[in-house]
Write a protein that holds these residues in place. Structure first.
Motif, PDB file in Angstrom:
ATOM      1  N   ALA A  79      -3.132   2.547  -3.684  1.00 41.18           N
ATOM      2  CA  ALA A  79      -3.910   3.713  -4.098  1.00 41.18           C
ATOM      3  C   ALA A  79      -3.105   4.977  -3.866  1.00 41.18           C
ATOM      4  CB  ALA A  79      -5.217   3.759  -3.315  1.00 41.18           C
ATOM      5  N   ASN A  80      -2.234   4.938  -2.851  1.00 37.49           N
ATOM      6  CA  ASN A  80      -1.490   6.133  -2.472  1.00 37.49           C
ATOM      7  C   ASN A  80      -0.475   6.565  -3.521  1.00 37.49           C
ATOM      8  OD1 ASN A  80      -0.990   8.145  -0.353  1.00 37.49           O
ATOM      9  ND2 ASN A  80       1.041   7.212  -0.252  1.00 37.49           N
ATOM     10  N   PHE A 103      -8.549   5.966  -3.768  1.00 39.74           N
ATOM     11  CA  PHE A 103      -7.990   7.196  -4.316  1.00 39.74           C
ATOM     12  C   PHE A 103      -9.144   8.157  -4.574  1.00 39.74           C
ATOM     13  CE2 PHE A 103      -6.658   9.539  -8.273  1.00 39.74           C
ATOM     14  CZ  PHE A 103      -5.773  10.384  -7.641  1.00 39.74           C
ATOM     15  N   ARG A 142       0.830  -1.202   0.000  1.00 37.04           N
ATOM     16  CA  ARG A 142       0.000   0.000   0.000  1.00 37.04           C
ATOM     17  C   ARG A 142       0.866   1.254   0.000  1.00 37.04           C
ATOM     18  NH1 ARG A 142      -4.285  -1.618   4.821  1.00 37.04           N
ATOM     19  NH2 ARG A 142      -5.861  -2.652   3.530  1.00 37.04           N
ATOM     20  N   THR A 151      -5.694  10.026  -0.366  1.00 38.73           N
ATOM     21  CA  THR A 151      -5.919   8.600  -0.190  1.00 38.73           C
ATOM     22  C   THR A 151      -6.812   8.435   1.023  1.00 38.73           C
ATOM     23  OG1 THR A 151      -3.690   8.171  -1.028  1.00 38.73           O
ATOM     24  CG2 THR A 151      -4.829   6.342   0.058  1.00 38.73           C
ATOM     25  N   THR A 204      -1.843   9.473  -5.359  1.00 37.96           N
ATOM     26  CA  THR A 204      -1.794  10.714  -4.586  1.00 37.96           C
ATOM     27  C   THR A 204      -0.385  11.291  -4.579  1.00 37.96           C
ATOM     28  OG1 THR A 204      -3.559   9.868  -3.150  1.00 37.96           O
ATOM     29  CG2 THR A 204      -2.303  11.752  -2.352  1.00 37.96           C
TER      30      THR A 204
END
Length: 406
Positions: free
Chosen positions: A383-384, A363, A227, A357, A387
């Motif tokens: 997902a980060n 996201f 992650r 996030t 960002t």
């Protein structure tokens, strides 16, 4: 829709202090170290560094009055959560965006004689080091003109990192006390308030751990590390890292490290490229900046691409709805979503804001005032990284504009 901040339930506050509070202290072995808290009465503001989901409850252990914490507006989308957050007196705030309604609510709570809680980073850290403190907080504190109490937490990140699937049992140390008096806020400039606030909340979990080497014991210690870590230090490929149990492995080159109970990496038969999540993350963000510079010269090549992504949309305080499933691609100037039906949606980065996030898996962003969320089917997807890439793109664009002006 406007939201009037409710006064936190004192009954709920007392129940939590007698039940959840002692459980947290015992479960995470929390040690509180008190500074000067004499003659402190509401209204006042509580600030703290943000590393753990339990942070608001840990801070509340040492404040007798209910604390009205600033909370992500995303938590208010469902009626049930809005009801519970209302009982707690939470103040909604849109992430990564200036929010006049939030500032108005802060003064409303202060004028009511209650306690306000703010995490000036605006988000939980990913790698154990304090995120950038938001400068507008200093201006807000000066304008509010009430005492400010600061909490500095050590060990909370290692007890349950933002990326982690499971908690660990180690130790949390909390230093707290009055940081500013009303008289000091009157005489200090916003810049001086900001510098002192940054110094009070700045921490590096690994520097703290190196002096103590406290074991943080738990199960599946490395699971969901991808992650936060998305770039392999050996083969330089993105999105190929996979965690299982205590190990993190690159599916492309086979590079494998073990995350131990002290929060450091080990490698069988050698030394790992990086000792900690912090070192690895700092390296990968520098590498990502290099990749993005290259993509700025070739706007047809994506920076990232993920399949089996579900796109949602919605508005503030309104439950989001599913649009479609497809493939998400980030370019240096745009974000593209290609649905399974070959319907393409393009979001220009110049028209996006509120990029963040949410929790650890989603996201979120606003495009021309409309909220969108990308949810990834594969739980190992970072997902980060979207960002972080967006933030780097904006930083590089600002640097380029300043260079042209000079």
């Amino acid at each position: 829709m406007t939201y009037r901040v409710k006064r936190a339930s004192r009954i709920l506050n007392r129940i939590l202090k007698k039940t959840l509070g002692p459980w947290l202290v015992n479960r995470y072995r929390i040690e509180f170290i008190e500074g000067n808290m004499r003659d402190l009465k509401p209204p006042f503001v509580v600030i703290g560094n943000h590393t753990n989901n339990w942070d608001p409850f840990i801070l509340s252990c040492k404040i007798s009055e209910p604390i009205h914490f600033v909370t992500s507006v995303e938590q208010f989308r469902s009626r049930s959560m809005r009801f519970l957050l209302g009982l707690a007196g939470c103040i909604p705030k849109t992430k990564a965006m200036s929010d006049a309604a939030t500032v108005k609510s802060l003064f409303y709570v202060r004028n009511r004689g209650d306690v306000v809680g703010i995490f000036p980073e605006g988000k939980r850290c990913w790698d154990g080091k304090t995120e950038e403190i938001l400068y507008p907080t200093a201006k807000v504190l000066k304008s509010m003109g009430v005492p400010v109490v600061s909490f500095l937490l050590h060990g909370a990140y290692l007890s349950h990192p933002r990326w982690a699937l499971t908690p660990r049992r180690g130790k949390i140390q909390v230093n707290y006390g009055i940081l500013f008096t009303p008289e000091e806020l009157k005489t200090l400039s916003a810049d001086e308030i900001y510098e002192r606030m940054c110094a009070a909340l700045r921490t590096n979990e690994y520097s703290w751990q190196e002096e103590r080497m406290i074991p943080f014991v738990g199960k599946r210690l490395a699971e969901r590390l991808e992650r936060v870590l998305f770039l392999c230090p050996k083969c330089r490929k993105t999105g190929r890292l996979l965690s299982r149990g205590d190990t993190l492995t690159c599916l492309s080159c086979g590079e494998t490290v073990r995350y131990n109970q002290y929060g450091y990496f080990e490698k069988e038969g050698g030394q790992p490229h990086f000792k900690s999540v912090l070192e690895w993350n700092q390296w990968q963000l520098r590498e990502l900046a290099v990749i993005i510079r290259e993509r700025m010269e070739d706007l047809g090549r994506p920076i990232f691409e993920d399949r089996e992504v579900t796109l949602f949309t919605g508005q503030r305080y309104v439950a989001i709805r599913k649009l479609r499933r497809g493939t998400l691609r980030l370019y240096a100037d745009r974000l593209e979503f290609m649905g399974r039906d070959n319907h393409r949606i393009t979001f220009e980065l110049s028209r996006m804001n509120g990029v963040s996030t949410h929790l650890s898996d989603w996201f979120d962003f606003y495009h021309e005032g409309k909220f969108h969320r990308a949810a990834f089917k594969d739980p190992h997807t970072s997902a980060n990284k979207y960002t972080e890439a967006y933030d780097i793109i904006k930083r590089l664009e600002q640097e380029e504009r300043r260079a042209k002006e000079e």
